[in-house]
Scaffold this motif. Structure first.
Motif, mmCIF file in Angstrom:
data_model
loop_
_atom_site.group_PDB
_atom_site.id
_atom_site.type_symbol
_atom_site.label_atom_id
_atom_site.label_comp_id
_atom_site.label_asym_id
_atom_site.label_seq_id
_atom_site.Cartn_x
_atom_site.Cartn_y
_atom_site.Cartn_z
ATOM 1 N N SER A 1 0.957 -1.162 -0.020
ATOM 2 C CA SER A 1 -0.014 -0.033 -0.121
ATOM 3 C C SER A 1 1.131 1.008 0.159
ATOM 4 N N GLU A 2 0.305 2.254 -0.456
ATOM 5 C CA GLU A 2 1.007 3.476 -0.240
ATOM 6 C C GLU A 2 1.587 3.999 0.956
ATOM 7 N N ARG A 3 0.612 3.322 2.125
ATOM 8 C CA ARG A 3 1.083 3.965 3.442
ATOM 9 C C ARG A 3 2.252 3.075 3.856
ATOM 10 N N GLY A 4 2.101 1.877 3.619
ATOM 11 C CA GLY A 4 3.357 1.211 3.827
ATOM 12 C C GLY A 4 4.553 1.187 3.024
ATOM 13 N N ARG A 5 4.503 1.485 1.793
ATOM 14 C CA ARG A 5 5.780 1.831 1.197
ATOM 15 C C ARG A 5 6.240 3.243 1.559
ATOM 16 N N THR A 6 5.429 4.437 1.975
ATOM 17 C CA THR A 6 6.129 5.694 2.229
ATOM 18 C C THR A 6 6.497 5.507 3.783
#
Length: 183
Positions: A150-155
């Protein structure tokens, strides 16, 4: 605790027969998805569910040690609930009041909480219990995959500035039984 970082929770109900194997598998799968060095993969088969893991002596020893601490804590007390908390951190410069460098500190960037509860199913409920546990493992794997992609997991992942070893970031696995940290 100030949670400016993602926290992922996995709930699992275990029995004496499969507790160590399931916890080992879950921890290995979390590490597999969050180690950024050269990872030699391995797989774990638990209740017909295949989960990824890390084939690294240091990580295997860490996981085995923490699962054993959890097991001893559950076995020795009346409390049959506990947590295994995996925290990924980065080293940052620690500064004093006047912005003077005073060393380094570990600043968490992601945390995984595995809530585990021990139950002993009746012998006639064994098949249903195992089916539920297998479904829980599949759900946990799905949570890992969904979060890390996910975006949150990657960032959440900080810049990798040190590419030596299997993990450029400090890893801490804490074991709590009855709200008390063990080991």
């Amino acid at each position: 605790m100030n949670a400016n970082f993602p926290t992922v929770t996995i709930d699992v109900i275990l029995d004496r027969h499969s507790a160590k194997e399931v916890l080992t598998t879950i921890l290995h799968s979390i590490l597999f998805h969050r180690l950024f060095g050269t990872v030699k993969p391995q797989t774990f088969e638990v209740l017909d569910v295949t989960m990824p893991g890390v084939s690294d002596p240091e990580m295997e020893q860490l996981v085995t040690e923490k699962v054993d601490i959890f097991w001893k804590g559950i076995e020795s007390g009346a409390n049959k609930r506990g947590q295994m908390i995996v925290t990924f951190s980065e080293k940052k410069a620690k500064k004093s009041w006047f912005q003077v460098y005073v060393g380094e500190e570990d600043v968490p960037w992601e945390q995984w909480i595995v809530n585990a509860e021990m139950r002993q199913p009746k012998s006639e409920d064994r098949q249903e219990f195992n089916a539920n546990l297998a479904a829980t493992l599949l759900k946990a794997l799905n949570v890992m995959l969904t979060h890390t992609s996910s975006e949150r997991g990657r960032t959440a992942v900080p810049l990798i500035t040190n590419a030596t070893g299997i993990s450029p970031f400090p890893i801490k696995i804490a074991v709590k039984v009855g709200g008390v940290e063990l080991g």
